[in-house]
Design a protein around this motif. Structure first.
Motif, PDB file in Angstrom:
ATOM      1  N   ARG A 195      42.790  50.518  34.819  1.00  0.00           N
ATOM      2  CA  ARG A 195      43.116  49.393  35.719  1.00  0.00           C
ATOM      3  C   ARG A 195      43.128  47.941  37.152  1.00  0.00           C
ATOM      4  O   ARG A 195      43.559  47.144  37.031  1.00  0.00           O
ATOM      5  CB  ARG A 195      44.390  50.416  36.473  1.00  0.00           C
ATOM      6  CG  ARG A 195      45.250  51.248  35.650  1.00  0.00           C
ATOM      7  CD  ARG A 195      46.585  50.448  34.623  1.00  0.00           C
ATOM      8  NE  ARG A 195      46.697  51.567  34.264  1.00  0.00           N
ATOM      9  CZ  ARG A 195      47.979  52.382  34.173  1.00  0.00           C
ATOM     10  NH1 ARG A 195      47.750  52.780  35.682  1.00  0.00           N
ATOM     11  NH2 ARG A 195      48.084  53.046  33.626  1.00  0.00           N
ATOM     12  N   VAL A 196      41.978  48.631  37.719  1.00  0.00           N
ATOM     13  CA  VAL A 196      41.315  47.586  38.528  1.00  0.00           C
ATOM     14  C   VAL A 196      40.295  46.519  38.038  1.00  0.00           C
ATOM     15  O   VAL A 196      40.776  45.631  38.167  1.00  0.00           O
ATOM     16  CB  VAL A 196      41.456  48.412  39.841  1.00  0.00           C
ATOM     17  CG1 VAL A 196      40.320  48.184  40.490  1.00  0.00           C
ATOM     18  CG2 VAL A 196      42.123  50.090  40.447  1.00  0.00           C
ATOM     19  N   LEU A 197      39.370  46.566  37.469  1.00  0.00           N
ATOM     20  CA  LEU A 197      38.444  45.653  37.012  1.00  0.00           C
ATOM     21  C   LEU A 197      38.898  44.969  36.268  1.00  0.00           C
ATOM     22  O   LEU A 197      38.546  43.441  36.485  1.00  0.00           O
ATOM     23  CB  LEU A 197      37.541  46.580  36.753  1.00  0.00           C
ATOM     24  CG  LEU A 197      36.113  47.382  36.972  1.00  0.00           C
ATOM     25  CD1 LEU A 197      35.397  48.103  36.862  1.00  0.00           C
ATOM     26  CD2 LEU A 197      35.640  46.579  38.366  1.00  0.00           C
ATOM     27  N   PRO A 198      40.045  44.780  35.620  1.00  0.00           N
ATOM     28  CA  PRO A 198      39.874  43.265  34.004  1.00  0.00           C
ATOM     29  C   PRO A 198      40.533  43.199  35.185  1.00  0.00           C
ATOM     30  O   PRO A 198      40.581  41.357  35.598  1.00  0.00           O
ATOM     31  CB  PRO A 198      40.887  44.703  34.009  1.00  0.00           C
ATOM     32  CG  PRO A 198      40.378  45.630  33.334  1.00  0.00           C
ATOM     33  CD  PRO A 198      40.480  45.827  34.725  1.00  0.00           C
ATOM     34  N   GLY A 199      41.884  43.180  36.322  1.00  0.00           N
ATOM     35  CA  GLY A 199      42.058  41.600  37.696  1.00  0.00           C
ATOM     36  C   GLY A 199      40.833  40.879  38.374  1.00  0.00           C
ATOM     37  O   GLY A 199      40.833  39.940  38.371  1.00  0.00           O
ATOM     38  N   ILE A 200      39.909  42.492  38.391  1.00  0.00           N
ATOM     39  CA  ILE A 200      38.900  41.383  39.690  1.00  0.00           C
ATOM     40  C   ILE A 200      38.003  40.558  38.470  1.00  0.00           C
ATOM     41  O   ILE A 200      37.323  39.927  39.143  1.00  0.00           O
ATOM     42  CB  ILE A 200      38.130  42.916  40.618  1.00  0.00           C
ATOM     43  CG1 ILE A 200      39.200  43.434  41.064  1.00  0.00           C
ATOM     44  CG2 ILE A 200      36.792  42.537  40.756  1.00  0.00           C
ATOM     45  CD1 ILE A 200      38.546  44.991  41.552  1.00  0.00           C
ATOM     46  N   ARG A 201      37.525  41.053  37.634  1.00  0.00           N
ATOM     47  CA  ARG A 201      37.010  40.176  36.306  1.00  0.00           C
ATOM     48  C   ARG A 201      37.527  38.759  36.785  1.00  0.00           C
ATOM     49  O   ARG A 201      37.051  37.268  36.672  1.00  0.00           O
ATOM     50  CB  ARG A 201      36.625  40.133  35.930  1.00  0.00           C
ATOM     51  CG  ARG A 201      35.576  41.832  35.822  1.00  0.00           C
ATOM     52  CD  ARG A 201      35.461  43.073  34.612  1.00  0.00           C
ATOM     53  NE  ARG A 201      34.339  43.695  34.844  1.00  0.00           N
ATOM     54  CZ  ARG A 201      34.005  45.316  34.056  1.00  0.00           C
ATOM     55  NH1 ARG A 201      35.149  45.398  33.898  1.00  0.00           N
ATOM     56  NH2 ARG A 201      32.980  45.795  34.776  1.00  0.00           N
ATOM     57  N   ALA A 202      39.169  39.128  36.511  1.00  0.00           N
ATOM     58  CA  ALA A 202      39.925  37.485  35.841  1.00  0.00           C
ATOM     59  C   ALA A 202      39.404  36.351  37.171  1.00  0.00           C
ATOM     60  O   ALA A 202      39.729  35.411  36.680  1.00  0.00           O
ATOM     61  CB  ALA A 202      41.263  38.228  35.907  1.00  0.00           C
ATOM     62  N   TRP A 204      37.404  37.363  39.775  1.00  0.00           N
ATOM     63  CA  TRP A 204      35.862  36.602  39.932  1.00  0.00           C
ATOM     64  C   TRP A 204      35.172  36.540  38.972  1.00  0.00           C
ATOM     65  O   TRP A 204      34.810  37.708  38.999  1.00  0.00           O
ATOM     66  CB  TRP A 204      35.398  37.593  41.440  1.00  0.00           C
ATOM     67  CG  TRP A 204      36.258  37.185  42.884  1.00  0.00           C
ATOM     68  CD1 TRP A 204      36.005  36.338  43.161  1.00  0.00           C
ATOM     69  CD2 TRP A 204      37.355  37.244  43.339  1.00  0.00           C
ATOM     70  NE1 TRP A 204      36.738  36.524  44.644  1.00  0.00           N
ATOM     71  CE2 TRP A 204      37.629  37.298  44.706  1.00  0.00           C
ATOM     72  CE3 TRP A 204      37.444  39.185  42.899  1.00  0.00           C
ATOM     73  CZ2 TRP A 204      38.673  38.190  45.340  1.00  0.00           C
ATOM     74  CZ3 TRP A 204      38.986  39.650  43.528  1.00  0.00           C
ATOM     75  CH2 TRP A 204      39.820  39.493  44.800  1.00  0.00           C
ATOM     76  N   LYS A 205      35.032  35.567  38.718  1.00  0.00           N
ATOM     77  CA  LYS A 205      33.382  35.178  37.482  1.00  0.00           C
ATOM     78  C   LYS A 205      32.303  35.229  37.573  1.00  0.00           C
ATOM     79  O   LYS A 205      31.802  35.801  39.374  1.00  0.00           O
ATOM     80  CB  LYS A 205      33.685  33.970  36.476  1.00  0.00           C
ATOM     81  CG  LYS A 205      34.924  33.837  36.321  1.00  0.00           C
ATOM     82  CD  LYS A 205      35.245  34.656  35.619  1.00  0.00           C
ATOM     83  CE  LYS A 205      36.950  34.293  35.188  1.00  0.00           C
ATOM     84  NZ  LYS A 205      38.083  34.514  33.945  1.00  0.00           N
ATOM     85  N   GLY A 206      31.902  36.804  37.150  1.00  0.00           N
ATOM     86  CA  GLY A 206      30.566  36.945  37.803  1.00  0.00           C
ATOM     87  C   GLY A 206      30.209  38.639  38.876  1.00  0.00           C
ATOM     88  O   GLY A 206      29.471  38.135  39.223  1.00  0.00           O
ATOM     89  N   VAL A 207      31.025  38.972  39.150  1.00  0.00           N
ATOM     90  CA  VAL A 207      31.161  39.558  39.861  1.00  0.00           C
ATOM     91  C   VAL A 207      30.393  41.040  39.265  1.00  0.00           C
ATOM     92  O   VAL A 207      29.645  42.096  40.160  1.00  0.00           O
ATOM     93  CB  VAL A 207      33.061  40.370  40.071  1.00  0.00           C
ATOM     94  CG1 VAL A 207      33.081  41.040  38.803  1.00  0.00           C
ATOM     95  CG2 VAL A 207      32.919  41.181  41.144  1.00  0.00           C
ATOM     96  N   ASP A 208      30.161  40.926  37.791  1.00  0.00           N
ATOM     97  CA  ASP A 208      29.327  42.336  37.469  1.00  0.00           C
ATOM     98  C   ASP A 208      27.741  42.544  38.254  1.00  0.00           C
ATOM     99  O   ASP A 208      27.296  42.880  38.216  1.00  0.00           O
ATOM    100  CB  ASP A 208      29.648  42.627  36.078  1.00  0.00           C
ATOM    101  CG  ASP A 208      30.960  42.905  35.752  1.00  0.00           C
ATOM    102  OD1 ASP A 208      31.394  44.328  35.500  1.00  0.00           O
ATOM    103  OD2 ASP A 208      31.556  42.509  35.673  1.00  0.00           O
ATOM    104  N   GLN A 209      27.692  41.031  37.776  1.00  0.00           N
ATOM    105  CA  GLN A 209      26.478  40.838  38.179  1.00  0.00           C
ATOM    106  C   GLN A 209      26.368  40.967  40.016  1.00  0.00           C
ATOM    107  O   GLN A 209      25.357  41.339  40.330  1.00  0.00           O
ATOM    108  CB  GLN A 209      25.851  39.744  37.977  1.00  0.00           C
ATOM    109  CG  GLN A 209      25.118  38.454  35.996  1.00  0.00           C
ATOM    110  CD  GLN A 209      27.096  38.958  35.684  1.00  0.00           C
ATOM    111  OE1 GLN A 209      28.210  39.168  36.247  1.00  0.00           O
ATOM    112  NE2 GLN A 209      27.331  38.467  34.795  1.00  0.00           N
TER     113      GLN A 209
END
Length: 443
Positions: A195-202, A204-209
């Motif tokens: 529910r949360v991370l898909p919106g964040i990744r959309a 902010w690109k590269g947020v995981d790294q």
């Protein structure tokens, strides 16, 4: 492309003896497969599967792992730990504690336990710790290598993404287990993931790294804090306790850091921030003839004759009530229903091959426990059978039978847990919307 074997050898040195924590899911299956293909670089390789018994399918998962291990010709050990949920503890935390205790008990001297946590897991862990107000140790998330039991625990996939692992599994046609509870957003990690991370990744690109990089920075800061704590504890040591005078001479932040290290070294769960504040201030500033005590679940610190001493306090374990709560369930609004105070849950999960026709399932169901004398028709051409006989034939334990949730539409029994569905709601080839029930037990 990720290379977990090269990363593992960087972490632990040449030719390690490796034990893979293998659930049978995608991540650990990919890890086991990669290690198997390069096993000549290892001094030993074996698999360890933990069967918590929390879901009805767990026995099937164990059999799947046993078959796969035979095909791979890799030794497999299966452990079924006992899970005890302490008062106020989450079932997930209790299961994790039991799992790692089982790992520790089965790790031989010098072996390396290898787990399959990857970069996505690292991101989720850091964010969950942040939401809980964790300090530097929590925000450091999971280390790539750490001492564990008689050996070490290593996580060689922390630089790999979930997508990379899934791609590897597809290319190599690996058969993996899919745990249906991973889709249930009742659990914090699943809610964050779906529910949360898909919106964040959309956004902010590269947020995981970036988040993984922050975890590495926190890990470096934690090592510095640990080194400072070791020096301060050596200076404050007074027998098996700590000198009050030495602690009071430290700046407040260093004092709290030393106290955290003192408590952690005893294997005691750290106290809440408020309790640590009491120890660091009120307990140390009490008058000399006082003998104050600060206690929290798992531990207790006393002041006496200018010294602080730590006692380990066994946590009282209490089994939550497992009685089925009689209630109505509007499954279209809430896809999950809490079954009892123990935390068992029943969920409707969409499945194109599921046994339930959602268009035939009443919008409101009633949840009840077993009383005896219940009947249903488990297939369109089957005869009506008693739930008692179905349970006996399935070999369910007495505990499972007692906790089995029953779903009624009016006075008609339409489902018994996720085991049997009545023909009145069963799907067929013409069903447009299909689903299945998932019964999740806390232990």
């Amino acid at each position: 492309m990720f290379d977990p074997v090269a990363r593992l050898l960087d972490l632990v040195g040449p030719r390690p003896r490796v034990v893979v924590a293998w659930s049978g899911g995608v991540d650990s299956t990919v890890l086991a497969h990669v290690l198997l293909k390069q096993r000549r670089k290892l001094a030993g390789l074996r698999l360890l599967h933990i069967d918590h018994g929390l879901q009805p399918a767990s026995a099937d998962w164990t059999r799947h792992c046993a078959r796969q291990a035979r095909r791979w010709r890799v030794p497999l050990a299966v452990i079924s730990p006992s899970i005890k949920v302490a008062r106020g503890e989450s079932p997930e935390a209790a299961a994790r504690e039991a799992r790692y205790a089982a790992f520790a008990a089965n790790l031989l001297a010098g072996e390396v336990l290898v787990t399959a946590q990857h970069r996505d897991d690292q991101v989720e862990t850091l964010l969950l710790q942040l939401f809980r107000g964790a300090g530097v140790p929590g925000l450091a998330a999971m280390p790539a290598i750490a001492p564990f039991a008689q050996g070490h625990i290593a996580r060689p996939l922390l630089e790999a993404s979930r997508a990379e692992l899934e791609g590897y599994a597809r290319r190599n046609d690996l058969h993996c287990i899919e745990d249906p509870s991973n889709a249930l957003v009742r659990f914090d990690r699943n809610y964050l993931r779906h529910r949360v991370l898909p919106g964040i990744r959309a956004r902010w690109k590269g947020v995981d790294q970036a988040v993984a990089r922050s975890a590495r920075h926190m890990a470096e800061a934690m090592r510095l804090l640990d080194e400072m704590a070791r020096r301060d504890l050596a200076a404050a040591a007074d027998g098996n306790g700590l000198s009050v005078a030495a602690l009071r001479a430290m700046p407040a932040a260093r004092r709290r850091n030393a106290l955290r290290a003192f408590i952690a070294a005893a294997g005691v769960e750290l106290p809440p921030t408020s309790r640590l504040g009491e120890i660091s201030t009120a307990l140390l500033s009490a008058r000399p003839d006082a003998q104050p005590v600060v206690e929290w679940p798992g531990g207790r610190i006393r002041r006496h004759s200018g010294r602080l001493t730590l006692d380990v306090v066994p946590r009282a374990s209490a089994r939550p009530a497992s009685a089925i709560a009689l209630k109505s369930w509007s499954w279209e609004r809430d896809r999950e229903c809490l079954v009892n105070e123990a935390g068992d849950a029943l969920a409707v999960v969409a499945d194109d091959l599921g046994p339930i026709d959602l268009d035939r399932l009443p919008a409101t169901l009633e949840l009840r426990g077993r009383k005896g004398g219940e009947f249903l028709r488990p297939a369109a051409r089957a005869r009506t059978q008693s739930v008692k006989k179905l349970l006996q034939a399935a070999g369910l334990s007495i505990d499972e039978r007692a906790r089995l949730p029953l779903l009624y539409a009016g006075e008609r029994l339409v489902a018994a847990g996720d085991r049997w569905v009545d023909a009145s709601i069963a799907a067929n080839d013409k069903s447009r919307r299909r689903a299945r029930l998932v019964w999740t037990r806390t232990r």
